[in-house]
Design an enzyme around this catalytic site. Structure first.
Site, short mmCIF file in Angstrom:
data_model
loop_
_atom_site.label_atom_id
_atom_site.label_comp_id
_atom_site.label_asym_id
_atom_site.label_seq_id
_atom_site.Cartn_x
_atom_site.Cartn_y
_atom_site.Cartn_z
N CYS A 288 0.73 -1.32 -0.15
CA CYS A 288 0.01 0.05 0.11
C CYS A 288 0.74 1.22 0.09
CB CYS A 288 -1.00 0.11 1.11
SG CYS A 288 -1.84 -1.38 1.57
O1 KQY Z 1 -4.36 -0.33 2.47
C1 KQY Z 1 -4.25 0.87 1.81
N1 KQY Z 1 -4.06 0.73 0.53
C2 KQY Z 1 -4.48 2.02 2.37
C3 KQY Z 1 -5.03 2.14 3.64
C4 KQY Z 1 -5.31 3.45 4.06
C5 KQY Z 1 -5.49 3.58 5.39
C6 KQY Z 1 -5.78 5.12 6.07
N2 KQY Z 1 -5.63 5.08 7.30
#
Ligand code: KQY
Length: 366
Positions: free
Chosen positions: A356
């Site tokens: 992420c």
């Molecule tokens: O998992 C993701 N791609 C992003 C997670 C975002 C969480 C924001 N607090």
């Protein structure tokens, strides 16, 4: 508007050669505890690990530029880009290559994982500009997509197949009345693909509404790695079985059946009272509470040139026994690459993991 598919662009698989990796420096204190200092340490560890294999660019606010420049290895390029948070997978462009090897990218509209219906923060205007800025820096052709989709909501095999989860891609909080047909058309047009495989739910407790990159990923054409749970009392038990059944019933864009590989879920992990008390209180929707389960998954790794940069969760008193088993699976599936596991609890506390916070830029031909 010409779509990438019409213009001959497509998204390569993550295992194809990279020109580099993009990340964003964490600093918002309502998502990252203790003024984001522990998270910054974790991001430095991830950037340093990746930088051994390919160039890394860190996007940083003006406020944090000097600090980030000082603590990151010299090999990491640091550029000033304003953002609302630090999820390069989701707010960054999805890079594409043209038939001639030219670089392009999809600029997906971004609404903080749900906009005003359950989004995680407001505003998200700076995040929504990140993709355009990356493509501008690289002088690459930009394709603004018509629908909200995050980079973590898709995986591609680079041979025409896209993998997504219904819970996220058909969610009303991303697009108004999205239909499967409309979203398939957008995914194919903007990723240069010809076939979409739909999984159902994502990992329970995932605050992105089920990003596929926390649940499953392609590891080779025709092979999907799935985060797996054998405890019938765990809500992920049913999710992993449903995902496996759908994958086994599917074909990819080339008509191949899908081989499913399993990787164990990490031992359940929960926010501690101490961790939650380190967060600034704001009206944001993140709402973390001590005892809440986190959506931990080993599938959330980054494929770098010559290495897999994967999360580990043990150590620091948390005693997660599954790290070694996960390493064994990754070693078997990626025989030509080093397996580098980086302690990732501090990233998980912010709601995501290594995949992420990274975005690969494919190696172009021109
Ligand atoms: O998992 C993701 N791609 C992003 C997670 C975002 C969480 C924001 N607090």
């Amino acid at each position: 508007m010409t779509t990438p598919r019409e213009a001959g662009f497509a998204m390569p698989a993550e295992w194809a050669g990279h020109a580099g990796c993009w990340m964003i420096w964490p600093e918002r204190p309502d998502n990252w505890r203790l003024g984001a200092k522990p998270a910054q340490g974790a991001f430095v560890a991830v950037a340093s690990a990746i930088a051994r294999y390919e160039p890394v660019t860190m996007m940083v606010s003006a406020r944090q530029f000097e600090n980030a420049r000082t603590v990151l290895p010299e090999a990491v390029r640091v550029v000033e880009v304003s953002t609302n948070d630090s999820w390069a997978r989701d707010v960054g462009c999805s890079f594409l290559l043209g038939r001639d090897g030219k670089l392009g990218g999809v600029d997906w509209p971004f609404n903080a994982w749900g906009g005003l219906i359950g989004g995680l923060y407001f505003p998200w205007d700076l995040d929504d500009q990140v993709a355009a800025k990356m493509l501008g820096i690289e002088r690459a052709r930009r394709f603004r997509a018509p629908n909200v989709v995050e980079g973590g909501a898709i995986h591609v095999d680079g041979e025409g197949t896209v993998l997504v989860a219904e819970q996220c891609v058909l969610n009303e909080n991303r697009n108004e009345n999205p239909t499967r047909q409309e979203m398939e058309r957008v995914l194919k047009d903007y990723l240069g693909a010809s076939h979409v495989i739909w999984l159902g739910q994502g990992v329970p407790e995932d605050e992105t509404d089920g990003h596929v990159d926390n649940l499953a990923c392609f590891v080779a054409p025709g092979v999907v790695l799935l985060t797996w749970c054998d405890d019938p009392a765990d809500p992920h038990y049913a999710v992993s079985r449903d995902a496996e059944a759908r994958l086994l019933a599917a074909r990819d864009a080339k008509g191949r059946p899908i081989k499913v590989e399993r990787i164990p879920m990490p031992t359940p992990m929960f926010y501690t009272a101490e961790e939650v008390s380190g967060l600034d209180a704001t009206p944001s929707g993140m709402n973390r509470r001590a005892g809440d389960r986190m959506a931990a998954s080993y599938v959330n790794f980054y494929i770098a040139n010559g290495a897999i940069i994967a999360p580990s969760f043990g150590g620091g008193g948390f005693g997660v026994e599954t790290d070694a088993a996960a390493r064994d699976v990754l070693t078997r599936l990626f025989p030509g690459r080093d397996i580098v596991m980086v302690p990732a609890r501090e990233i998980l506390l912010g709601g995501g993991n290594i995949h992420c916070i990274t975005q690969q830029q494919p190696k172009g031909g021109t």
